[in-house]
Design an enzyme around this catalytic site. Structure first.
Site, PDB file in Angstrom:
ATOM      1  N   ARG A  17       0.825  -1.202   0.000  1.00 49.26           N
ATOM      2  CA  ARG A  17       0.000   0.000   0.000  1.00 49.26           C
ATOM      3  C   ARG A  17       0.867   1.263   0.000  1.00 49.26           C
ATOM      4  O   ARG A  17       1.683   1.448   0.906  1.00 49.26           O
ATOM      5  CB  ARG A  17      -0.834  -0.040   1.280  1.00 49.26           C
ATOM      6  N   HIS A  77      -8.993   9.157  13.110  1.00 52.58           N
ATOM      7  CA  HIS A  77      -9.549  10.481  12.808  1.00 52.58           C
ATOM      8  C   HIS A  77     -11.075  10.520  12.893  1.00 52.58           C
ATOM      9  O   HIS A  77     -11.667  11.568  12.685  1.00 52.58           O
ATOM     10  CB  HIS A  77      -9.087  10.910  11.404  1.00 52.58           C
ATOM     11  N   ASP A  84     -13.240   5.995  23.276  1.00 46.53           N
ATOM     12  CA  ASP A  84     -13.902   5.615  24.534  1.00 46.53           C
ATOM     13  C   ASP A  84     -13.353   4.298  25.072  1.00 46.53           C
ATOM     14  O   ASP A  84     -13.215   4.128  26.293  1.00 46.53           O
ATOM     15  CB  ASP A  84     -15.417   5.471  24.326  1.00 46.53           C
ATOM     16  N   SER A  99       3.388   7.339   9.276  1.00 41.37           N
ATOM     17  CA  SER A  99       3.651   8.616   8.600  1.00 41.37           C
ATOM     18  C   SER A  99       3.479   9.763   9.599  1.00 41.37           C
ATOM     19  O   SER A  99       2.893   9.588  10.673  1.00 41.37           O
ATOM     20  CB  SER A  99       2.671   8.796   7.442  1.00 41.37           C
ATOM     21  N   ARG A 104       0.361  15.894   6.577  1.00 38.14           N
ATOM     22  CA  ARG A 104      -0.536  15.418   5.520  1.00 38.14           C
ATOM     23  C   ARG A 104      -1.850  16.223   5.528  1.00 38.14           C
ATOM     24  O   ARG A 104      -1.884  17.329   6.042  1.00 38.14           O
ATOM     25  CB  ARG A 104      -0.747  13.912   5.705  1.00 38.14           C
ATOM     26  N   ARG A 108      -6.295  14.482   8.794  1.00 43.15           N
ATOM     27  CA  ARG A 108      -5.422  13.577   9.568  1.00 43.15           C
ATOM     28  C   ARG A 108      -4.824  14.272  10.803  1.00 43.15           C
ATOM     29  O   ARG A 108      -4.049  13.685  11.540  1.00 43.15           O
ATOM     30  CB  ARG A 108      -4.287  13.037   8.690  1.00 43.15           C
TER      31      ARG A 108
HETATM   32  C1  DQA Z   1      -1.642   5.997   9.561  1.00 39.60           C
HETATM   33  C2  DQA Z   1      -2.068   7.435   9.225  1.00 39.60           C
HETATM   34  C3  DQA Z   1      -3.561   7.504   8.984  1.00 39.60           C
HETATM   35  O1  DQA Z   1      -3.937   8.843   8.668  1.00 39.60           O
HETATM   36  C4  DQA Z   1      -3.947   6.614   7.815  1.00 39.60           C
HETATM   37  O2  DQA Z   1      -5.344   6.625   7.644  1.00 39.60           O
HETATM   38  C5  DQA Z   1      -3.421   5.229   7.942  1.00 39.60           C
HETATM   39  C6  DQA Z   1      -2.101   5.009   8.509  1.00 39.60           C
HETATM   40  C7  DQA Z   1      -0.118   5.863   9.696  1.00 39.60           C
HETATM   41  O3  DQA Z   1       0.325   4.878  10.280  1.00 39.60           O
HETATM   42  O4  DQA Z   1       0.636   6.718   9.205  1.00 39.60           O
HETATM   43  O5  DQA Z   1      -4.047   4.281   7.490  1.00 39.60           O
HETATM   44  O6  DQA Z   1      -2.210   5.653  10.827  1.00 39.60           O
END
Ligand code: DQA
Length: 140
Positions: A17, A77, A84, A99, A104, A108
């Site tokens: 991915r 997000h 909870d 990341s 980004r 996020r």
């Molecule tokens: C993520 C960051 C998230 O915004 C994204 O939806 C992911 C991976 C990361 O590990 O950088 O699926 O959690």
């Protein structure tokens, strides 16, 4: 020490991915490396693409392990329910992201995990999981 790693949606596709964002390594191979680097830690790994299954797993391990490393991926997000669940359990949770979510898209920059997490580690690639494990170990 018992530590549970829980990964959310699409993280089963790591290695395939968006490699420019998430790298080339498959998580199963990385998890084996983590286990062999931390032989004194009982490490478990669970991944699901389903929000309720992630909540069930957080509840299942949340009164048993010493710490949880959670990458809730996109649910970070959006999910009040996962936020909870973290509040409801006894185990401390370290939120991780591969990341740097703050560099980004704006959506996020919001996390339902952070307010209830012990800490947040992001932006260092898969190494965030190793750093999170280290954070649970005794300090100098
Ligand atoms: C993520 C960051 C998230 O915004 C994204 O939806 C992911 C991976 C990361 O590990 O950088 O699926 O959690």
């Amino acid at each position: 020490m018992k530590i549970a790693i829980i990964n959310g949606p699409n993280l089963n596709l790591l290695g395939k991915r968006e490699p420019e964002v998430y790298g080339n390594k498959d998580f199963d191979a990385y998890f084996l490396q983590l286990q062999s680097s931390f032989t004194d830690v009982s490490l478990t790994y669970y991944q699901s693409n389903v929000e309720g299954e992630l909540i069930n797993e957080i509840q299942r391990v949340g009164f048993d392990v010493d710490g949880i490393i959670l990458n809730a991926a996109a649910y970070t997000h959006t999910s009040v329910g996962i936020g909870d669940a973290i509040k409801a359990i006894a185990a401390p949770v370290i939120e991780v992201h591969i990341s740097n979510t703050f560099s980004r898209e704006d959506f996020r920059h919001t996390s339902y995990i952070t307010p209830n997490a012990k800490g947040l580690i992001l932006g260092f690639g898969l190494d965030v999981y190793r750093l999170a494990i280290e954070s649970f170990l005794p300090k100098l």
